[in-house]
Design a protein around this motif. Structure first.
Motif, mmCIF file in Angstrom:
data_model
loop_
_atom_site.group_PDB
_atom_site.id
_atom_site.type_symbol
_atom_site.label_atom_id
_atom_site.label_comp_id
_atom_site.label_asym_id
_atom_site.label_seq_id
_atom_site.Cartn_x
_atom_site.Cartn_y
_atom_site.Cartn_z
ATOM 1 N N THR A 155 1.497 3.261 39.700
ATOM 2 C CA THR A 155 2.895 3.451 40.093
ATOM 3 C C THR A 155 3.065 4.796 40.791
ATOM 4 O O THR A 155 3.703 4.903 41.849
ATOM 5 C CB THR A 155 3.820 3.402 38.859
ATOM 6 O OG1 THR A 155 3.702 2.122 38.243
ATOM 7 C CG2 THR A 155 5.270 3.644 39.253
ATOM 8 N N LEU A 156 2.486 5.851 40.200
ATOM 9 C CA LEU A 156 2.562 7.185 40.796
ATOM 10 C C LEU A 156 1.894 7.207 42.162
ATOM 11 O O LEU A 156 2.383 7.838 43.105
ATOM 12 C CB LEU A 156 1.890 8.212 39.881
ATOM 13 C CG LEU A 156 2.472 8.412 38.477
ATOM 14 C CD1 LEU A 156 1.608 9.380 37.681
ATOM 15 C CD2 LEU A 156 3.894 8.924 38.558
ATOM 16 N N SER A 198 6.037 8.667 29.886
ATOM 17 C CA SER A 198 6.364 7.461 29.120
ATOM 18 C C SER A 198 7.724 6.905 29.524
ATOM 19 O O SER A 198 7.927 5.689 29.547
ATOM 20 C CB SER A 198 6.341 7.756 27.618
ATOM 21 O OG SER A 198 7.357 8.676 27.260
ATOM 22 N N GLU A 199 8.676 7.798 29.835
ATOM 23 C CA GLU A 199 9.986 7.347 30.323
ATOM 24 C C GLU A 199 9.820 6.580 31.628
ATOM 25 O O GLU A 199 10.459 5.552 31.858
ATOM 26 C CB GLU A 199 10.915 8.550 30.537
ATOM 27 C CG GLU A 199 11.396 9.215 29.270
ATOM 28 C CD GLU A 199 12.587 8.520 28.654
ATOM 29 O OE1 GLU A 199 13.159 7.628 29.310
ATOM 30 O OE2 GLU A 199 12.940 8.858 27.511
ATOM 31 N N LEU A 200 8.958 7.083 32.486
ATOM 32 C CA LEU A 200 8.696 6.423 33.758
ATOM 33 C C LEU A 200 8.013 5.074 33.523
ATOM 34 O O LEU A 200 8.345 4.074 34.172
ATOM 35 C CB LEU A 200 7.815 7.318 34.634
ATOM 36 C CG LEU A 200 7.439 6.794 36.018
ATOM 37 C CD1 LEU A 200 8.680 6.505 36.843
ATOM 38 C CD2 LEU A 200 6.553 7.809 36.738
ATOM 39 N N ARG A 203 10.545 2.466 32.363
ATOM 40 C CA ARG A 203 11.803 2.395 33.125
ATOM 41 C C ARG A 203 12.236 0.949 33.386
ATOM 42 O O ARG A 203 13.413 0.602 33.193
ATOM 43 C CB ARG A 203 11.650 3.158 34.442
ATOM 44 C CG ARG A 203 12.849 3.049 35.357
ATOM 45 C CD ARG A 203 12.775 4.037 36.495
ATOM 46 N NE ARG A 203 13.117 5.377 36.065
ATOM 47 C CZ ARG A 203 13.161 6.425 36.880
ATOM 48 N NH1 ARG A 203 12.859 6.273 38.164
ATOM 49 N NH2 ARG A 203 13.493 7.615 36.434
ATOM 50 N N ASP A 204 11.337 0.092 33.815
ATOM 51 C CA ASP A 204 11.704 -1.305 34.090
ATOM 52 C C ASP A 204 12.201 -2.002 32.828
ATOM 53 O O ASP A 204 13.157 -2.767 32.849
ATOM 54 C CB ASP A 204 10.512 -2.057 34.669
ATOM 55 C CG ASP A 204 10.187 -1.618 36.091
ATOM 56 O OD1 ASP A 204 11.059 -0.997 36.719
ATOM 57 O OD2 ASP A 204 9.049 -1.860 36.545
#
Length: 208
Positions: A155-156, A198-200, A203-204
């Motif tokens: 993702t990053l 972890s928040e990232l 997120r979905d």
């Protein structure tokens, strides 16, 4: 340095109290005013000295982090209360590096850490309206240890929001975590950057 400042501030506060007593009794405050000024000067001198030390540390850390051979370093500690392993930094350079990565991730991905007090306050606002509700409190067992970093890193990598250097630094931190934990999954628990990653990662799910 901080301990010295704390002592001087207490002494200054005591002088102010004594001065107030003298004023209430209409007595001369010349001597105590001089003592207060002296304490002010001592405090300013120590604060200046502390600032110079901080600047020196930041300057050295900045130069170190610009070296091609720089690598952030984390090590493992065991929390006897929670009976879990935690990961901490052991030098100024790594600490500043992790803090900078946290700030960059938070800014670029607009990630804000959940505030429990705000959540409780929100519940207190909506609960009294007498409509039927169900409140479900859930926790993911071994959450940090179960995160698929490869999926997160993809993702990053695809987003191209983080610089190549930032992505490499994150990858190096996780690489050290994998070696220390003997696991191909997870994020290092207690390391500040893990909360943002972890928040990232979730997120979905959170937006679903």
């Amino acid at each position: 340095v901080n301990q010295d400042l704390s002592i001087l501030r207490k002494e200054r506060a005591t002088l102010y109290v004594e001065r107030k007593k003298l004023v209430s009794r209409s007595l001369d405050t010349t001597k105590i005013d001089s003592d207060i000024i002296e304490k002010h000067n001592e405090i300013d001198e120590i604060k200046d000295h502390r600032e110079l030390k901080i600047i020196k540390v930041l300057d050295l850390a900045s130069k170190k982090m610009q070296e091609k051979a720089f690598s952030p370093h984390i090590h493992i500690q065991f929390d006897p209360i929670k009976k879990k392993s935690m990961y901490v930094v052991d030098n100024h350079c790594t600490f500043l590096c992790v803090k900078k990565l946290q700030n960059t991730i938070s800014r670029l991905y607009k990630i804000k850490q959940s505030d429990r007090n705000q959540i409780i306050s929100s519940l207190g606002t909506i609960l009294p309206d007498h409509f039927p509700k169900r409140i479900i409190k859930a926790d993911i067992k071994h959450f940090y240890e179960s995160i698929d970093f490869e999926r997160l890193y993809n993702t990053l990598d695809k987003d191209w929001l983080l610089s190549h250097l930032s992505r490499n630094l994150i990858k190096e931190i996780i690489s050290q975590y994998r070696i220390a934990s003997w696991s191909s999954l997870g994020l290092p628990r207690w390391l500040g950057i893990s909360a943002y990653l972890s928040e990232l990662y979730m997120r979905d799910f959170d937006n679903y």
